[in-house]
Design an enzyme around this catalytic site. Structure first.
Site, PDB file in Angstrom:
ATOM      1  N   LYS A  22       0.952  -1.275  -0.017  1.00  0.00           N
ATOM      2  CA  LYS A  22      -0.038   0.074  -0.068  1.00  0.00           C
ATOM      3  C   LYS A  22       0.846   1.200   0.092  1.00  0.00           C
ATOM      4  O   LYS A  22       0.547   2.190  -0.898  1.00  0.00           O
ATOM      5  CB  LYS A  22      -0.940  -0.034   1.269  1.00  0.00           C
ATOM      6  CG  LYS A  22      -1.693   1.168   1.390  1.00  0.00           C
ATOM      7  CD  LYS A  22      -2.474   1.318   2.698  1.00  0.00           C
ATOM      8  CE  LYS A  22      -1.651   2.064   3.856  1.00  0.00           C
ATOM      9  NZ  LYS A  22      -2.298   3.308   4.262  1.00  0.00           N
ATOM     10  N   ASN A  23       1.791   1.279   1.148  1.00  0.00           N
ATOM     11  CA  ASN A  23       2.576   2.578   1.041  1.00  0.00           C
ATOM     12  C   ASN A  23       3.435   2.828  -0.183  1.00  0.00           C
ATOM     13  O   ASN A  23       4.028   3.820  -0.497  1.00  0.00           O
ATOM     14  CB  ASN A  23       3.515   2.499   2.335  1.00  0.00           C
ATOM     15  CG  ASN A  23       2.670   2.547   3.673  1.00  0.00           C
ATOM     16  OD1 ASN A  23       1.553   3.035   3.629  1.00  0.00           O
ATOM     17  ND2 ASN A  23       3.177   2.079   4.793  1.00  0.00           N
ATOM     18  N   CYS A 118      -4.985   8.252   9.662  1.00  0.00           N
ATOM     19  CA  CYS A 118      -5.428   7.967  11.009  1.00  0.00           C
ATOM     20  C   CYS A 118      -4.536   8.783  12.188  1.00  0.00           C
ATOM     21  O   CYS A 118      -3.785   9.522  11.804  1.00  0.00           O
ATOM     22  CB  CYS A 118      -4.208   6.560  11.092  1.00  0.00           C
ATOM     23  SG  CYS A 118      -5.127   4.918  10.248  1.00  0.00           S
ATOM     24  N   ARG A 123       2.730  14.014  12.737  1.00  0.00           N
ATOM     25  CA  ARG A 123       3.402  13.936  11.575  1.00  0.00           C
ATOM     26  C   ARG A 123       3.267  15.002  10.690  1.00  0.00           C
ATOM     27  O   ARG A 123       2.755  15.217   9.605  1.00  0.00           O
ATOM     28  CB  ARG A 123       2.699  12.675  10.814  1.00  0.00           C
ATOM     29  CG  ARG A 123       2.580  11.356  11.512  1.00  0.00           C
ATOM     30  CD  ARG A 123       2.254  10.083  10.646  1.00  0.00           C
ATOM     31  NE  ARG A 123       0.781  10.184  10.405  1.00  0.00           N
ATOM     32  CZ  ARG A 123       0.387   8.984   9.743  1.00  0.00           C
ATOM     33  NH1 ARG A 123       0.987   8.141   9.353  1.00  0.00           N
ATOM     34  NH2 ARG A 123      -0.954   9.096   9.533  1.00  0.00           N
ATOM     35  N   ASP A 308       4.638  -0.075  12.226  1.00  0.00           N
ATOM     36  CA  ASP A 308       3.360  -0.467  11.650  1.00  0.00           C
ATOM     37  C   ASP A 308       2.941  -1.969  11.919  1.00  0.00           C
ATOM     38  O   ASP A 308       1.996  -2.623  11.530  1.00  0.00           O
ATOM     39  CB  ASP A 308       3.187  -0.088   9.952  1.00  0.00           C
ATOM     40  CG  ASP A 308       2.947   1.139   9.527  1.00  0.00           C
ATOM     41  OD1 ASP A 308       2.554   2.074  10.787  1.00  0.00           O
ATOM     42  OD2 ASP A 308       2.930   1.516   8.336  1.00  0.00           O
ATOM     43  N   ARG A 400      -8.479   0.373   4.458  1.00  0.00           N
ATOM     44  CA  ARG A 400      -7.448   1.182   4.155  1.00  0.00           C
ATOM     45  C   ARG A 400      -6.188   0.486   3.663  1.00  0.00           C
ATOM     46  O   ARG A 400      -5.766   0.823   2.950  1.00  0.00           O
ATOM     47  CB  ARG A 400      -7.341   2.402   4.963  1.00  0.00           C
ATOM     48  CG  ARG A 400      -8.351   3.180   4.912  1.00  0.00           C
ATOM     49  CD  ARG A 400      -8.127   4.481   5.814  1.00  0.00           C
ATOM     50  NE  ARG A 400      -6.925   4.968   5.441  1.00  0.00           N
ATOM     51  CZ  ARG A 400      -6.084   5.249   6.095  1.00  0.00           C
ATOM     52  NH1 ARG A 400      -6.103   5.073   7.626  1.00  0.00           N
ATOM     53  NH2 ARG A 400      -4.910   5.970   5.795  1.00  0.00           N
TER      54      ARG A 400
END
Length: 422
Positions: A22-23, A118, A123, A308, A400
């Site tokens: 995903k990232n 999220c 961040r 993560d 997601r």
């Protein structure tokens, strides 16, 4: 709002295919903005975040076509119509800020809303802004938007990042490909997603060296061309499913898994009493006899233990023999899953960025609520090891970052189902 019901499980057996990262995909998609020619991504994950990024690119005038049941994304930015990334789209996902660098490099201006995602920490965008300003951009914050322009174009520079930020490294790297002259990014992030992005950009004609190390050197070119690029396997999905047999026993082979993506994680699995074997098709995982052993975890930038996978590991260690200490060094507010695990009988104390987990013999099923993406899957895994039934609500977070999680776990013997609210 959908819920997922998990029932205490026996040993798991079978294979789980690992999707594209995903990232990585969310980083690769904005790269289409750098060229007038098509960019095609294969092995794309089928996730709601990918659809959100596609909608954002389409709002800028790019064309995004989903092929082969969503596993291939064909994109073209030959005729951009806007450089305004609207709040209504950007607020849904942190990675939306990655259009900033490419838009600046390609068009010389960009208006990008401050992002959402999220609720696991601030961040901030400071390092993104710092790096792009070093390249010659002029950026100011007005009414929740970053207004950026490069009236004289971008020019290569030496950029020393105060922190090895993944997002900042990605934004600066993409912008530097079209900047005049040479750019050096020091204290660059080293994650596999950075390497995957650099590999794709090189396929498009960029001149990049040093990706995967703390110093990346980019020699700017006048233009980039089209390319076809396979998205790297998702190391977080990989690590998550590697934990499933650690909770339940049995043996699971994660297809497409690679040790180089999860080295620090695998070291901790070994310490906890979990065997990992490399196969021709991926990685095979099995728990040794008895309960897992307590281990201490400190999250760090790659190649350290990934933040993560911290929530999933905390869930596992809730049932370990002994006491574990987890230190979260990347994001603040990332222990929000701890109270939900405690509803299932876990013994956890949180003080600031440190959580102390005292293992219990067995968790108990309970109604719990997902607070973010990784927390949601940690509760599902915990439910597999719990006595009775666990109902995980607010699983829109899950969609997601994990495609078809019920199908993948169900195919190896997990008792799991989704309840859709009409």
């Amino acid at each position: 709002m959908d819920s997922i019901i998990v029932r205490g499980n026996g040993p798991l057996k079978g294979q789980i295919p690992i999707a594209g990262a995903k990232n990585a995909c969310l980083t690769l998609m904005p790269a289409t903005l750098l060229s007038e020619e098509p960019l095609t991504l294969t092995n794309a994950p089928r996730l709601s975040d990918i659809k959100t990024m596609a909608a954002l690119l389409e709002s800028l005038g790019a064309e995004v076509t989903s092929l082969q049941d969503g596993k291939v994304l064909a994109m073209s930015s030959h005729d951009l119509t806007s450089s305004h990334a609207d709040y209504d789209i950007v607020r849904k996902m942190r990675a939306s800020n990655l259009v900033l660098g490419p838009l600046l490099a390609r068009t010389g201006h960009a208006e990008v809303s401050l992002p959402g995602g999220c609720a696991i920490g601030a961040r901030p965008m400071d390092l993104h802004i710092f790096g792009l300003e070093k390249l010659g951009a002029e950026i100011e914050l007005r009414e929740g938007y970053l207004h950026a322009k490069a009236p004289r174009g971008l020019k290569g520079a030496e950029i020393d990042l105060a922190f090895a930020s993944v997002g900042a490294t990605e934004n600066i790297l993409m912008a530097a490909t079209l900047a005049r002259g040479s750019t050096v990014i020091r204290n660059a992030a080293r994650e596999p997603e950075i390497v995957d992005l650099a590999t794709c950009l090189r396929a498009m004609g960029a001149q990049i060296e040093g990706d995967g190390t703390s110093e990346i050197v980019v020699q700017g070119v006048d233009r980039l061309h089209g390319a076809t690029h396979p998205v790297v396997a998702d190391r977080i999905e990989l690590g998550t499913y590697m934990l499933a047999p650690a909770f339940c026993g049995g043996e699971v082979e994660c297809l497409g898994g690679r040790l180089d993506l999860v080295g620090a994680f695998v070291e901790k699995l070994h310490d906890a009493g979990i065997d990992v074997e490399e196969t021709k098709a991926g990685l095979k995982v099995a728990r040794r006899n008895g309960r897992v052993k307590a281990v201490d975890i400190t999250t760090q930038p790659f190649p350290g233990f990934p933040t993560d996978l911290q929530a999933q590991m905390m869930a596992l260690l809730s049932t370990a023999e002994g006491t574990s200490v987890l230190e979260e060094k990347i994001f603040e507010n990332r222990f929000m899953h701890a109270p939900e695990l405690m509803r299932m009988g876990a013994e956890i104390e949180v003080h600031g960025g440190t959580a102390t987990v005292r293992g219990v013999d067995r968790l108990r099923g309970a109604p719990v609520m997902a607070t973010d993406l990784r927390a949601s899957v940690s509760l599902i895994l915990a439910g597999l090891a719990a006595e009775g039934e666990t109902v995980v609500s607010r699983v829109y977070h899950l969609d997601r970052g994990y495609e078809r999680v019920e199908e993948k776990l169900g195919n190896v013997g997990a008792h799991i189902e989704r309840v859709r609210e009409t």
